[in-house]
Design a protein around this motif. Structure first.
Motif, PDB file in Angstrom:
ATOM      1  N   LEU A 161      40.925  46.548  31.048  1.00  0.00           N
ATOM      2  CA  LEU A 161      40.646  45.367  31.788  1.00  0.00           C
ATOM      3  C   LEU A 161      41.572  45.225  32.978  1.00  0.00           C
ATOM      4  CD1 LEU A 161      38.529  43.411  32.511  1.00  0.00           C
ATOM      5  CD2 LEU A 161      39.573  41.780  30.869  1.00  0.00           C
ATOM      6  N   SER A 162      41.122  45.256  34.216  1.00  0.00           N
ATOM      7  CA  SER A 162      41.655  44.548  35.453  1.00  0.00           C
ATOM      8  C   SER A 162      41.481  43.218  35.757  1.00  0.00           C
ATOM      9  CB  SER A 162      41.922  45.765  36.405  1.00  0.00           C
ATOM     10  OG  SER A 162      42.391  45.387  37.554  1.00  0.00           O
ATOM     11  N   ARG A 163      40.206  42.962  35.917  1.00  0.00           N
ATOM     12  CA  ARG A 163      39.732  41.847  36.543  1.00  0.00           C
ATOM     13  C   ARG A 163      38.351  41.237  35.770  1.00  0.00           C
ATOM     14  NH1 ARG A 163      43.725  40.908  39.012  1.00  0.00           N
ATOM     15  NH2 ARG A 163      43.954  40.003  41.189  1.00  0.00           N
ATOM     16  N   VAL A 216      38.812  44.927  44.059  1.00  0.00           N
ATOM     17  CA  VAL A 216      39.446  43.598  43.872  1.00  0.00           C
ATOM     18  C   VAL A 216      39.504  42.734  44.931  1.00  0.00           C
ATOM     19  CG1 VAL A 216      41.779  42.416  43.205  1.00  0.00           C
ATOM     20  CG2 VAL A 216      41.230  44.361  41.851  1.00  0.00           C
ATOM     21  N   ALA A 217      39.874  43.331  45.972  1.00  0.00           N
ATOM     22  CA  ALA A 217      39.582  42.461  47.312  1.00  0.00           C
ATOM     23  C   ALA A 217      38.297  41.865  47.656  1.00  0.00           C
ATOM     24  CB  ALA A 217      40.321  43.242  48.451  1.00  0.00           C
ATOM     25  N   SER A 218      37.296  42.846  47.277  1.00  0.00           N
ATOM     26  CA  SER A 218      35.938  42.817  47.461  1.00  0.00           C
ATOM     27  C   SER A 218      35.403  41.525  46.485  1.00  0.00           C
ATOM     28  CB  SER A 218      34.903  43.808  47.124  1.00  0.00           C
ATOM     29  OG  SER A 218      33.954  43.404  47.220  1.00  0.00           O
ATOM     30  N   LEU A 226      26.980  35.911  31.853  1.00  0.00           N
ATOM     31  CA  LEU A 226      27.431  37.422  31.775  1.00  0.00           C
ATOM     32  C   LEU A 226      29.010  37.270  32.109  1.00  0.00           C
ATOM     33  CD1 LEU A 226      24.568  39.456  33.351  1.00  0.00           C
ATOM     34  CD2 LEU A 226      25.356  39.496  30.946  1.00  0.00           C
ATOM     35  N   ARG A 227      29.717  37.998  31.292  1.00  0.00           N
ATOM     36  CA  ARG A 227      30.948  38.098  31.710  1.00  0.00           C
ATOM     37  C   ARG A 227      31.179  39.688  32.102  1.00  0.00           C
ATOM     38  NH1 ARG A 227      36.420  35.915  30.095  1.00  0.00           N
ATOM     39  NH2 ARG A 227      35.112  34.265  28.844  1.00  0.00           N
ATOM     40  N   ILE A 228      31.723  39.831  33.155  1.00  0.00           N
ATOM     41  CA  ILE A 228      31.678  41.143  33.874  1.00  0.00           C
ATOM     42  C   ILE A 228      33.232  41.594  34.042  1.00  0.00           C
ATOM     43  CG2 ILE A 228      30.881  42.812  35.570  1.00  0.00           C
ATOM     44  CD1 ILE A 228      28.693  41.311  34.345  1.00  0.00           C
ATOM     45  N   GLY A 229      33.505  42.743  33.721  1.00  0.00           N
ATOM     46  CA  GLY A 229      34.875  43.328  34.151  1.00  0.00           C
ATOM     47  C   GLY A 229      35.042  44.354  34.918  1.00  0.00           C
ATOM     48  N   LEU A 230      36.152  44.601  35.603  1.00  0.00           N
ATOM     49  CA  LEU A 230      36.544  45.885  36.106  1.00  0.00           C
ATOM     50  C   LEU A 230      37.526  46.661  35.257  1.00  0.00           C
ATOM     51  CD1 LEU A 230      36.906  47.669  38.665  1.00  0.00           C
ATOM     52  CD2 LEU A 230      38.783  46.100  39.713  1.00  0.00           C
ATOM     53  N   VAL A 283      35.804  34.543  39.685  1.00  0.00           N
ATOM     54  CA  VAL A 283      36.806  35.522  39.268  1.00  0.00           C
ATOM     55  C   VAL A 283      37.808  35.062  38.286  1.00  0.00           C
ATOM     56  CG1 VAL A 283      38.663  37.165  40.381  1.00  0.00           C
ATOM     57  CG2 VAL A 283      36.389  36.978  41.625  1.00  0.00           C
ATOM     58  N   MET A 284      38.338  35.579  37.622  1.00  0.00           N
ATOM     59  CA  MET A 284      39.233  35.481  36.466  1.00  0.00           C
ATOM     60  C   MET A 284      40.368  36.347  36.478  1.00  0.00           C
ATOM     61  SD  MET A 284      36.827  34.036  33.485  1.00  0.00           S
ATOM     62  CE  MET A 284      36.048  35.503  33.372  1.00  0.00           C
TER      63      MET A 284
END
Length: 298
Positions: free
Chosen positions: A160-162, A282-284, A259-263, A295-296
């Motif tokens: 997980l990154s973001r 990430v910038a987007s 919903l919790r979403i991740g990159l 964003v977390m």
């Protein structure tokens, strides 16, 4: 004044690689170092942060709670370092990059980011795979995808990154009027879709009758069915089209669970092109208004 401690990126890179590849030996092969050298680097990092970072359960290496906390920072620090090196060294950005997206993200705000990335990096070939989040996670673990955006079933997940939170909304045609005497006509993606389960759970909890009248894997078909008045569904605000409106609690539509979403990506396996795309994503995410996502930093 307290002395600041600098965390060397080579130690952080080793830590990330050990966690993501599941052991010191595999990390050594990936980084071109011996297993004792990897162990020494992890020990040095633990000295700097004054905490145990890894624990062994059987034959499996797992991060401790302190390791989990450091991992999020480490991934961002190493990604930023590599992006800066790539910029100044003009590292070649070429090859194939495999991206996994839930269907709605393929046509929502991230589409613009991918299009812009392709214009700036013509030597990169993007392959985009749309599927249910659970399948995308499997494909990332199997190294069939390089970067994915997917829903999360727990706050802490590998690679997980973001992470961010989205609030699904009920959507119907502009002229849709619910009939309380009949089951609510639902449109949904296939079994396993997080939006589908949230609709059904919310309606069951409120005692509202329902029946699925449209099922399909693609977002455009679902949007078309809603626009034509065939059904109602759950969407994000980014995929609410002209001819559709948000349906409210006052009309009998219970609030849907967030919903919790991740990159997600595997840093040791990512190419310079992949790192650059992650930075763009990430910038987007961070430029999107709070009405769409929160964003977390994990």
């Amino acid at each position: 004044m307290a002395t600041l401690v600098n965390l060397p990126t080579d130690l952080l890179r080793t830590f990330i690689t050990v966690v993501e590849l599941g052991g010191h030996s595999k990390a050594g092969v990936a980084l071109g170092r011996s297993q004792p050298a990897i162990s020494l680097q992890i020990g040095r990092l633990e000295e700097l942060v004054k905490a145990q970072l890894l624990t062994q359960e059987g034959r499996t290496i797992q991060p401790t709670p302190a390791g989990e906390a450091l991992l999020s920072y480490a991934r961002e620090m190493v990604r930023t370092n590599d992006e800066a090196v790539s910029y100044f060294h003009r590292t070649d950005r070429s090859g194939v990059l495999r991206i996994g997206l839930p269907t709605d993200y393929a046509v929502a705000f991230l589409q613009n980011t991918l299009t812009s990335f392709l214009r700036e990096n013509p030597a990169v070939d993007l392959e985009i795979h749309c599927d249910l989040s659970r399948e995308l996670h499997k494909m990332l673990r199997a190294e069939e995808l390089d970067v994915i955006i997917a829903t999360m079933n727990s706050p802490r997940m590998p690679y997980l990154s973001r992470a961010w939170v989205e609030q699904p909304i009920w959507a119907g045609a502009d002229d849709f009027v619910p009939d309380p005497t009949r089951p609510l006509p639902l449109g949904a993606h296939l079994e396993g879709c997080d939006y589908r389960s949230r609709m059904i759970d919310a309606l069951d909890a409120s005692g509202r009758r329902w029946r699925v009248v449209y099922t399909g894997p693609g977002i455009s078909g679902l949007q078309n069915a809603v626009q034509n008045g065939l059904c109602v569904t759950a969407l994000t605000k980014a995929t609410l089209l002209p001819g559709m409106r948000e349906l409210t609690e006052e009309e009998g539509f219970p609030k849907l669970e967030q919903l919790r979403i991740g990159l997600f990506y595997k840093h040791p396996r990512l190419t310079p092109a992949g790192l650059h795309l992650v930075s763009e994503l990430v910038a987007s995410l961070e430029s999107v208004g709070s009405g769409v996502v929160k964003v977390m930093h994990t």
